[in-house]
Design a protein around this motif. Structure first.
Motif, PDB file in Angstrom:
ATOM      1  N   GLN A   1      -6.457  12.668   2.404  1.00 28.34           N
ATOM      2  CA  GLN A   1      -6.658  11.370   1.770  1.00 28.34           C
ATOM      3  C   GLN A   1      -6.951  11.514   0.286  1.00 28.34           C
ATOM      4  O   GLN A   1      -6.386  10.804  -0.542  1.00 28.34           O
ATOM      5  N   ILE A   2      -7.840  12.441  -0.057  1.00 31.13           N
ATOM      6  CA  ILE A   2      -8.194  12.641  -1.471  1.00 31.13           C
ATOM      7  C   ILE A   2      -6.968  13.046  -2.276  1.00 31.13           C
ATOM      8  O   ILE A   2      -6.728  12.537  -3.382  1.00 31.13           O
ATOM      9  N   ALA A   3      -6.162  13.948  -1.722  1.00 27.11           N
ATOM     10  CA  ALA A   3      -4.960  14.399  -2.418  1.00 27.11           C
ATOM     11  C   ALA A   3      -3.988  13.234  -2.623  1.00 27.11           C
ATOM     12  O   ALA A   3      -3.377  13.107  -3.695  1.00 27.11           O
ATOM     13  N   ARG A   4      -3.834  12.395  -1.607  1.00 28.10           N
ATOM     14  CA  ARG A   4      -2.904  11.262  -1.726  1.00 28.10           C
ATOM     15  C   ARG A   4      -3.399  10.246  -2.746  1.00 28.10           C
ATOM     16  O   ARG A   4      -2.614   9.689  -3.516  1.00 28.10           O
ATOM     17  N   GLU A   5      -4.704  10.004  -2.776  1.00 31.00           N
ATOM     18  CA  GLU A   5      -5.253   9.007  -3.688  1.00 31.00           C
ATOM     19  C   GLU A   5      -5.228   9.460  -5.132  1.00 31.00           C
ATOM     20  O   GLU A   5      -5.392   8.640  -6.038  1.00 31.00           O
ATOM     21  N   GLU A   6      -5.007  10.757  -5.361  1.00 27.13           N
ATOM     22  CA  GLU A   6      -4.921  11.263  -6.725  1.00 27.13           C
ATOM     23  C   GLU A   6      -3.532  11.072  -7.322  1.00 27.13           C
ATOM     24  O   GLU A   6      -3.348  11.228  -8.535  1.00 27.13           O
ATOM     25  N   GLN A   7      -2.566  10.722  -6.516  1.00 27.04           N
ATOM     26  CA  GLN A   7      -1.208  10.540  -7.021  1.00 27.04           C
ATOM     27  C   GLN A   7      -1.105   9.237  -7.807  1.00 27.04           C
ATOM     28  O   GLN A   7      -1.856   8.290  -7.595  1.00 27.04           O
ATOM     29  N   ALA A   8      -0.147   9.197  -8.726  1.00 23.43           N
ATOM     30  CA  ALA A   8      -0.068   8.105  -9.698  1.00 23.43           C
ATOM     31  C   ALA A   8       0.110   6.738  -9.041  1.00 23.43           C
ATOM     32  O   ALA A   8      -0.533   5.764  -9.444  1.00 23.43           O
ATOM     33  N   ASP A   9       0.990   6.645  -8.026  1.00 23.87           N
ATOM     34  CA  ASP A   9       1.222   5.341  -7.419  1.00 23.87           C
ATOM     35  C   ASP A   9      -0.020   4.830  -6.704  1.00 23.87           C
ATOM     36  O   ASP A   9      -0.324   3.629  -6.725  1.00 23.87           O
ATOM     37  N   ALA A  10      -0.773   5.747  -6.090  1.00 20.42           N
ATOM     38  CA  ALA A  10      -1.997   5.351  -5.404  1.00 20.42           C
ATOM     39  C   ALA A  10      -3.054   4.900  -6.406  1.00 20.42           C
ATOM     40  O   ALA A  10      -3.782   3.929  -6.161  1.00 20.42           O
TER      41      ALA A  10
ATOM     42  N   ALA B   1       0.842  -1.194   0.000  1.00 18.07           N
ATOM     43  CA  ALA B   1       0.000   0.000   0.000  1.00 18.07           C
ATOM     44  C   ALA B   1       0.882   1.250   0.000  1.00 18.07           C
ATOM     45  O   ALA B   1       1.775   1.377   0.834  1.00 18.07           O
ATOM     46  N   PRO B   2       0.656   2.179  -0.909  1.00 23.55           N
ATOM     47  CA  PRO B   2       1.522   3.362  -0.998  1.00 23.55           C
ATOM     48  C   PRO B   2       1.185   4.443   0.013  1.00 23.55           C
ATOM     49  O   PRO B   2       1.961   5.375   0.207  1.00 23.55           O
ATOM     50  N   ALA B   3       0.028   4.340   0.669  1.00 22.36           N
ATOM     51  CA  ALA B   3      -0.419   5.393   1.574  1.00 22.36           C
ATOM     52  C   ALA B   3      -0.660   4.813   2.958  1.00 22.36           C
ATOM     53  O   ALA B   3      -0.889   3.610   3.105  1.00 22.36           O
ATOM     54  N   PRO B   4      -0.618   5.651   3.991  1.00 21.34           N
ATOM     55  CA  PRO B   4      -0.921   5.165   5.341  1.00 21.34           C
ATOM     56  C   PRO B   4      -2.374   4.730   5.448  1.00 21.34           C
ATOM     57  O   PRO B   4      -3.215   5.107   4.625  1.00 21.34           O
ATOM     58  N   THR B   5      -2.677   3.930   6.460  1.00 20.70           N
ATOM     59  CA  THR B   5      -4.034   3.423   6.621  1.00 20.70           C
ATOM     60  C   THR B   5      -5.019   4.541   6.937  1.00 20.70           C
ATOM     61  O   THR B   5      -6.099   4.619   6.352  1.00 20.70           O
ATOM     62  N   VAL B   6      -4.649   5.429   7.863  1.00 19.39           N
ATOM     63  CA  VAL B   6      -5.542   6.520   8.272  1.00 19.39           C
ATOM     64  C   VAL B   6      -4.873   7.860   7.976  1.00 19.39           C
ATOM     65  O   VAL B   6      -3.684   8.043   8.265  1.00 19.39           O
ATOM     66  N   HIS B   7      -5.639   8.784   7.386  1.00 18.92           N
ATOM     67  CA  HIS B   7      -5.126  10.112   7.046  1.00 18.92           C
ATOM     68  C   HIS B   7      -5.597  11.137   8.075  1.00 18.92           C
ATOM     69  O   HIS B   7      -6.615  10.957   8.744  1.00 18.92           O
ATOM     70  N   ALA B   8      -4.857  12.226   8.161  1.00 19.56           N
ATOM     71  CA  ALA B   8      -5.188  13.270   9.135  1.00 19.56           C
ATOM     72  C   ALA B   8      -6.490  13.982   8.795  1.00 19.56           C
ATOM     73  O   ALA B   8      -7.197  14.455   9.671  1.00 19.56           O
ATOM     74  N   SER B   9      -6.818  14.051   7.505  1.00 18.16           N
ATOM     75  CA  SER B   9      -8.049  14.710   7.083  1.00 18.16           C
ATOM     76  C   SER B   9      -8.543  14.077   5.787  1.00 18.16           C
ATOM     77  O   SER B   9      -7.786  13.383   5.087  1.00 18.16           O
ATOM     78  N   LEU B  10      -9.802  14.327   5.482  1.00 19.64           N
ATOM     79  CA  LEU B  10     -10.366  13.812   4.239  1.00 19.64           C
ATOM     80  C   LEU B  10      -9.677  14.447   3.040  1.00 19.64           C
ATOM     81  O   LEU B  10      -9.415  13.775   2.032  1.00 19.64           O
ATOM     82  N   ALA B  11      -9.346  15.709   3.149  1.00 23.86           N
ATOM     83  CA  ALA B  11      -8.652  16.393   2.056  1.00 23.86           C
ATOM     84  C   ALA B  11      -7.292  15.761   1.803  1.00 23.86           C
ATOM     85  O   ALA B  11      -6.877  15.595   0.646  1.00 23.86           O
TER      86      ALA B  11
END
Length: 341
Positions: A211-220, A199-209
């Motif tokens: 998370q959305i920003a991280r999921e928009e990245q190419a590896d995610a 998984a390229p991202a942590p399980t829990v994000h500090a905010s919904l924003a």
């Protein structure tokens, strides 16, 4: 207890490039020596046909003491394996009842040899590995997993044993740790030659924003595409303890209160109430990994979990059909059929 000689060259051997597990045959060393071939003949006569050592000696034209040595050689070489058949794990009435009650396609029961948590995990892992191997649908498919101690044991039990191997292993989440991903994933990759996508991202994000920003990245996005293509999704269950999260500091006071008051456990990072509905929805929105709706849409979902602490989460997950395959221990299975609280 039954012992049987290996039947086919491809059954459960070590993967290419790796040493065979202890007690298993290294098929790369074939053809066999004359003594090894004789040891195999003796093993087949002893365990396949049930002949006494005297009759084996007569059939092979060797002395009786030689037969004993040949059988010892067969075990030492890994030509003979021990299979323990526990009738408690074949309770047809119980497995049928679980399938009917929770709409399950398959149920695998296990009975731990010991009473500790690690004994339960090992039994669950072995049962899950057998279920995956027997399913057949995993050949070349993507296997997605959400980390739990039982899932870890599943990967360890499957090392070098799976006849039907996935095309890739995709790690969904739950394995965040200071030292990096659990080494069981790399060990699985090394022994099976199956590529692992973490998984390229942590399980829990500090905010919904965030998370959305991280999921928009190419590896995610690439990782998410692999998850959507998974043929099998394997996950465990956990008690409703917010402190057990890898990042409990990211929870709000309101979320902690909701979890303590209403949750019976969690699956795939989501806390559930007794009816299998989301508790602390704001936390769920900031959690990476498959949504509970996505679980119901996945073709083969395998819940591997057991024990009194996980009973509430297991029942809630099954009640909402988040899993269509179940691996659990006998005691938990019986409580699932009798407990309504």
């Amino acid at each position: 207890m039954h012992e049987a000689p290996d039947r086919a060259p491809g059954d459960g051997g070590a993967p290419d490039g790796g040493a065979p597990p202890v007690g298993e045959v290294d098929r790369e060393q074939l053809p066999l020596s004359t003594r090894d071939a004789l040891a195999l003949d003796a093993a087949k006569l002893a365990h396949g046909r049930g002949l006494s050592q005297q009759r084996i000696a007569e059939a092979l034209h060797v002395s009786r003491p030689q037969v004993s040595k040949l059988l010892t050689t067969a075990r030492a070489k890994g030509f003979v394996r021990t299979l323990v058949l526990d009738p408690r794990e074949s309770d047809r009435a119980l497995t049928h009842g679980l399938r009917e009650r929770f709409g399950l396609s398959d149920v695998r029961l296990v009975v731990p040899a010991g009473r500790g948590p690690s004994d339960l995990d090992q039994a669950l892992g072995h049962g899950a590995a057998e279920m995956l191997d027997a399913a057949g649908a995993m050949e070349g498919a993507t296997l997605a997993v959400w980390w739990s101690s039982a899932v870890r044991s599943t990967l360890e039990s499957a090392l070098g044993r799976l006849r039907v191997r996935p095309g890739a292993l995709v790690v969904l989440g739950g394995q965040d740790r200071p030292g990096g991903p659990d080494p069981a994933f790399e060990a699985f990759a090394g022994r099976t030659a199956v590529p692992v996508h973490r998984a390229p991202a942590p399980t829990v994000h500090a905010s919904l924003a965030a998370q959305i920003a991280r999921e928009e990245q190419a590896d995610a996005r690439g990782h998410e595409a692999l998850v959507h293509g998974a043929g099998v999704l394997l996950f465990g269950a956990a008690p409703a303890d917010p402190l057990a999260l890898t990042c409990p500091g990211l929870l709000t006071d309101a979320e902690r209160a909701q979890i303590r008051e209403r949750s019976v456990g969690r699956i795939c990072g989501r806390f559930l109430d007794p009816d299998g509905r989301i508790v602390a929805p704001t936390l769920s929105q900031r959690t990476s990994g498959p949504t509970l709706t996505a679980l119901r849409r996945t073709g083969r979902t395998v819940l591997v979990a057991g024990g009194a602490e996980q009973l509430g989460a297991i029942r809630a997950a099954l009640a909402r059909r988040y899993a269509n395959h179940l691996v659990t221990d006998l005691a938990t299975a019986r409580r699932l059929m009798t407990d309504d609280d």
